[in-house]
Design a protein around this motif. Sequence first.
Motif, mmCIF file in Angstrom:
data_model
loop_
_atom_site.group_PDB
_atom_site.id
_atom_site.type_symbol
_atom_site.label_atom_id
_atom_site.label_comp_id
_atom_site.label_asym_id
_atom_site.label_seq_id
_atom_site.Cartn_x
_atom_site.Cartn_y
_atom_site.Cartn_z
ATOM 1 N N THR A 138 13.960 -22.311 -8.045
ATOM 2 C CA THR A 138 13.119 -22.159 -8.660
ATOM 3 C C THR A 138 12.075 -23.564 -9.387
ATOM 4 O O THR A 138 12.985 -24.531 -9.028
ATOM 5 C CB THR A 138 12.506 -21.106 -9.728
ATOM 6 N N ARG A 139 11.289 -24.169 -9.541
ATOM 7 C CA ARG A 139 10.634 -24.610 -9.825
ATOM 8 C C ARG A 139 11.275 -25.629 -11.262
ATOM 9 O O ARG A 139 11.417 -26.486 -11.173
ATOM 10 C CB ARG A 139 9.146 -24.756 -10.173
ATOM 11 N N GLY A 140 11.500 -24.647 -12.121
ATOM 12 C CA GLY A 140 11.672 -24.819 -13.285
ATOM 13 C C GLY A 140 10.615 -25.458 -14.586
ATOM 14 O O GLY A 140 9.310 -25.127 -13.927
ATOM 15 N N ASP A 141 11.519 -27.160 -14.647
ATOM 16 C CA ASP A 141 11.043 -27.884 -15.280
ATOM 17 C C ASP A 141 10.298 -29.573 -14.540
ATOM 18 O O ASP A 141 9.826 -29.744 -15.057
ATOM 19 C CB ASP A 141 11.302 -28.156 -16.768
ATOM 20 N N GLY A 142 10.345 -28.593 -13.048
ATOM 21 C CA GLY A 142 9.527 -29.765 -12.099
ATOM 22 C C GLY A 142 10.866 -30.543 -11.659
ATOM 23 O O GLY A 142 10.701 -30.949 -10.347
ATOM 24 N N THR A 143 12.008 -30.610 -11.685
ATOM 25 C CA THR A 143 13.310 -31.251 -11.858
ATOM 26 C C THR A 143 14.597 -31.012 -11.982
ATOM 27 O O THR A 143 15.060 -31.124 -10.947
ATOM 28 C CB THR A 143 13.353 -33.016 -13.444
ATOM 29 N N THR A 144 14.652 -29.512 -13.079
ATOM 30 C CA THR A 144 15.576 -28.554 -12.553
ATOM 31 C C THR A 144 15.215 -27.670 -13.024
ATOM 32 O O THR A 144 14.034 -28.079 -13.404
ATOM 33 C CB THR A 144 16.299 -28.646 -13.744
ATOM 34 N N GLY A 145 15.489 -26.768 -11.162
ATOM 35 C CA GLY A 145 15.667 -24.978 -11.712
ATOM 36 C C GLY A 145 16.139 -24.663 -11.808
ATOM 37 O O GLY A 145 17.451 -25.127 -12.017
ATOM 38 N N GLU A 146 16.630 -23.618 -11.287
ATOM 39 C CA GLU A 146 17.917 -22.357 -11.211
ATOM 40 C C GLU A 146 18.271 -22.286 -9.815
ATOM 41 O O GLU A 146 16.695 -22.153 -9.079
ATOM 42 C CB GLU A 146 17.167 -20.872 -11.907
ATOM 43 N N ASN A 147 19.303 -21.735 -9.030
ATOM 44 C CA ASN A 147 20.188 -21.502 -7.972
ATOM 45 C C ASN A 147 19.376 -19.848 -7.883
ATOM 46 O O ASN A 147 20.021 -19.188 -8.443
ATOM 47 C CB ASN A 147 21.251 -21.629 -7.960
ATOM 48 N N ILE A 148 18.709 -19.056 -6.848
ATOM 49 C CA ILE A 148 18.551 -18.383 -6.446
ATOM 50 C C ILE A 148 17.989 -17.754 -4.682
ATOM 51 O O ILE A 148 17.964 -17.230 -4.495
ATOM 52 C CB ILE A 148 16.780 -17.843 -7.210
ATOM 53 N N THR A 149 19.537 -18.453 -4.609
ATOM 54 C CA THR A 149 19.591 -18.608 -3.027
ATOM 55 C C THR A 149 19.593 -17.183 -2.476
ATOM 56 O O THR A 149 19.427 -16.350 -1.512
ATOM 57 C CB THR A 149 21.003 -19.359 -2.374
ATOM 58 N N GLN A 150 20.307 -16.272 -3.424
ATOM 59 C CA GLN A 150 20.210 -14.877 -2.735
ATOM 60 C C GLN A 150 19.633 -14.462 -2.840
ATOM 61 O O GLN A 150 19.287 -12.946 -1.816
ATOM 62 C CB GLN A 150 22.514 -14.739 -3.114
ATOM 63 N N SER B 23 23.259 -11.346 8.465
ATOM 64 C CA SER B 23 23.918 -9.539 7.492
ATOM 65 C C SER B 23 23.962 -10.117 6.049
ATOM 66 O O SER B 23 24.479 -9.021 5.257
ATOM 67 C CB SER B 23 25.084 -9.546 8.269
ATOM 68 N N GLN B 24 23.972 -11.281 5.496
ATOM 69 C CA GLN B 24 24.056 -12.506 4.394
ATOM 70 C C GLN B 24 22.226 -12.206 3.855
ATOM 71 O O GLN B 24 22.831 -12.777 2.474
ATOM 72 C CB GLN B 24 24.540 -13.081 5.168
ATOM 73 N N ARG B 25 21.456 -10.949 4.395
ATOM 74 C CA ARG B 25 20.610 -11.426 3.725
ATOM 75 C C ARG B 25 20.331 -10.143 1.764
ATOM 76 O O ARG B 25 20.157 -11.036 1.555
ATOM 77 C CB ARG B 25 18.822 -10.838 4.399
ATOM 78 N N VAL B 26 21.393 -9.762 2.088
ATOM 79 C CA VAL B 26 21.522 -8.601 1.575
ATOM 80 C C VAL B 26 22.494 -8.316 1.179
ATOM 81 O O VAL B 26 23.461 -7.387 1.935
ATOM 82 C CB VAL B 26 20.759 -7.135 1.727
ATOM 83 N N GLY B 27 23.306 -9.599 0.091
ATOM 84 C CA GLY B 27 25.086 -8.715 0.293
ATOM 85 C C GLY B 27 25.535 -9.660 -1.198
ATOM 86 O O GLY B 27 24.375 -10.213 -1.333
#
Length: 670
Positions: free
Chosen positions: A136-148, A61-65
Motif C-alpha cells: 500500500t502507499r501508507g504514509d508515502g515512505t512506508t506501506g504494508e505488504n499486501i503481496t498475496q 495457481s498462486q493467485r489465490v492461496g
Amino acid sequence: MERKEAEQRIEALRREIHEHDHRYHVLNQPVISDQEYDAMMRELLGLEQEHPELVTPDSPSQRVGGEPLPYFEKVRHTQPMLSLANAFNFEELQEFDRRIRRLAEVDGVDYVCELKIDGLAVSIRYEEGVMVRGATRGDGTTGENITQNLKTIRSLPLRLRDAVTLEVRGEAFLPRKEFERINRQKESRGETLFANPRNAAAGALRQLDPKLTAERALDIFLYGIGEIHGTETPGTHTESLDLLSRLGLKVNPDRVTVKGIDDVMQFIDHWREHREELGYDIDGIVIKVDDLELRERLGTTAKSPRWAIAYKFPAEEGVTVLRGVEIKVGRTGAVTPTALLDPVILAGTTVQRATLHNEDFIREKEILLGDHVIVKKAGDIIPEVVGVVQERRTGEEKPYQMPTECPECGSELVRLEGEVALRCINPQCPAQTREGIIHFVSRGAMNIEGLGEKVVTQLFNADLVRGPADLYDLKAEDLLPLERMGKKSVENLLAAIEESKQNSVEKLIFGLGIRFVGAKGALILAQHFGGMEAIMAADREELEAVDEIGPKMAESIETYFDKPEVKETLRRLEAAGVNMMYKGPAPVQRGDSDSPFAGKTVVLTGTLESMSRKEAADRIEAQGGKVTGSVSKNTDYVIAGEKAGSKLKKARDLGVDVVDEQAFLAMLEG
C-alpha cells in the motif's frame, strides 16, 4: 508423467495461461472459451499437486492461496509515493502552468492527462520480471505488504514479458458491476452494504486472508515507475506508459498528451460530462509534465511533486437539517464545532456530521439550529457546511451559542490575538492530552498499527495511558480486560509498539506535536542535528540558522524543549528503547567542499550575458550552494546581472555581499 516432462508441460501451461489472462483482463480480447481456460488451469493444478517442488511464486495457481496472515509487515518504498496537490478550478490550473513555465524557463510544456481513479494507490516490485512484492502507499515512505492480496488481481501479471527489475505504481479499484454484485449478495444476507466501490476495494486489499480478497474481482491500472533496471530508461511519461504496456501491465487507454493548459481543460471538460459512462469511478483528472528530465529539474516539495497536479471534480452537494452542534477540543486546545445532521448521501457515502469551522463562520453564514443547510465534501473527502437555505426557514430555528468553558475540563475558553478559533489554554486538559496521544501514534508519526482513536480513548479512559511514554509500559495483562482485546489482538498491538521503537527520530519529533513543526520540519531538524539530544541543546539562534526553520518555529521548538515535563517524557522514551537518532539517508550533498559556494545561500537577480539564470543556478548547486528566490539576512551572496532590481537594493540595505558577473565567473572557477 516423469519429472522432466512435467516441468516442461507446467512451464508451457503457465506461459499460455499468462497470455490468456493478459488478453482477457487487459486487452479485453479473449481468444479461447472459459471452458478451455478452466481445463488448462485444472491441468496445471494437477501437475503442481503431483510435483509440489515445481511450484513457483509467479505460477497462475498462486493467485489465490496460502494461509491467512497474522498481520501486515511494513515495507519501505525505494522511492517515496508522494501525494498530489489539488486544483479545483481553471484559474488554479493556469497558475500551476505559469509556475511550471517560470521554473523551467520555457514558453510551453507538454502535459499528460490521465483519469484519476477512485481506488487505492499501490506499489508493486518485479525482480528480473517476476512479481516479488506489493504494498500500500501508507504514509508515502512506508506501506504494508499486501503481496498475496494483489496477486488475486487477474489483470496484474505475475511475470512480465521482459526480465526487467521494476517498481511500478498504480491504482487498484473495484469496477462498478462488481460493486453492485457484492452489494446484492450482502443485501440478500441482511448485511450492511458497502457505501462505495473505493471502500470495498480498500477493505479487500487489507484482508488478512487472500481468499477473501479474491472474492471481490478487483482490477488495476498502472500509471508510473518508481525505479527501473534492465532496460532503456524512458525519456517521457508517455514513453513510460508505453513501456509498461509492452511489459504486459494494464495501463488506462483513456489518456492524452497535449501541448499547453488549454488542451488540458478540454480533456477535463470532456470527462466531467462523460465520467458516468466508465465502468469505474473517477474523481478528477491528473495532469503531469511529460518530459522526465524536466521533472527532475522541477523537483518536489515535502509532500507533493511540483510537476503534477490533480484536478478534482466539483464536490457533490446536498441539503439536510442541522439538528445540533458538537464541540471537539484538539491537541493544541483549539475548539472546533461539528454539525450533527440528518443523514444525507454525498459522493456515495452517508454523511451525518460536518465541520462548521469556527464561531466566526457560524455567525457570518447566519447558521441556526434547525436550519436546512448545504453540505458538501471538500475535495470529495471532508464534509463541511457551506451555507443555509434561508427560504426553507419555519421560524422555529434557534441561534447556537458557542460555549465559554472547555467541555472537557471546564477551563475558560479564550481567543488569542490574531486567531479565529476559541482555545482551551489549560495544559492539563484531558482532551488535549488524549488527542496528543492519538497524533503520536498516527501514521505520519510513530505509525503504531492497531492504535486508532477508539483504542487510544479506551486506554485513556482506563487510566492506562496519560502520555506517549506510557504506551511503552503497557503489558498484556493491562490490555486483555479491555473491550475487543483478544489475545491475538494484544500480541499484535504490543509487537507494533515494540516495532515503533526503531523509527527514525523525525517520526518521534513530529509525533510530539510541537507547534508549527510538521512532518517536513521534523525531517529537516533530524537531518541537520542528527539526533534528539542535539536538537534539545540548540538555542534559538542555532535553530534559525537551519534552512527553512524560521523565527516562529525556532521559538516554538526552544520553548517546547525547555519544559521539565517534556524532558521527563523524552527520558522515559529513551529508557524504554525508543530510537533518538536520525536513521534515514543523508541529505544530498553535491559539489566540492572547497568551492566558495559550498554551504552558501545565493540569490540571482538581473540578466547574465554568459549563461541563463537556470544554468547559473545549476552550477551553483553543483558546487554545494543553495539558490533561493528572495533576499534575507541569511543570504550569503547576491549575483547581480544587468538590470538588477529590488533584490539588489535589498541586498545593499541588509549588507549582503553583491557579486557582479565577472566575479561570479571567477568564483565558479575557484
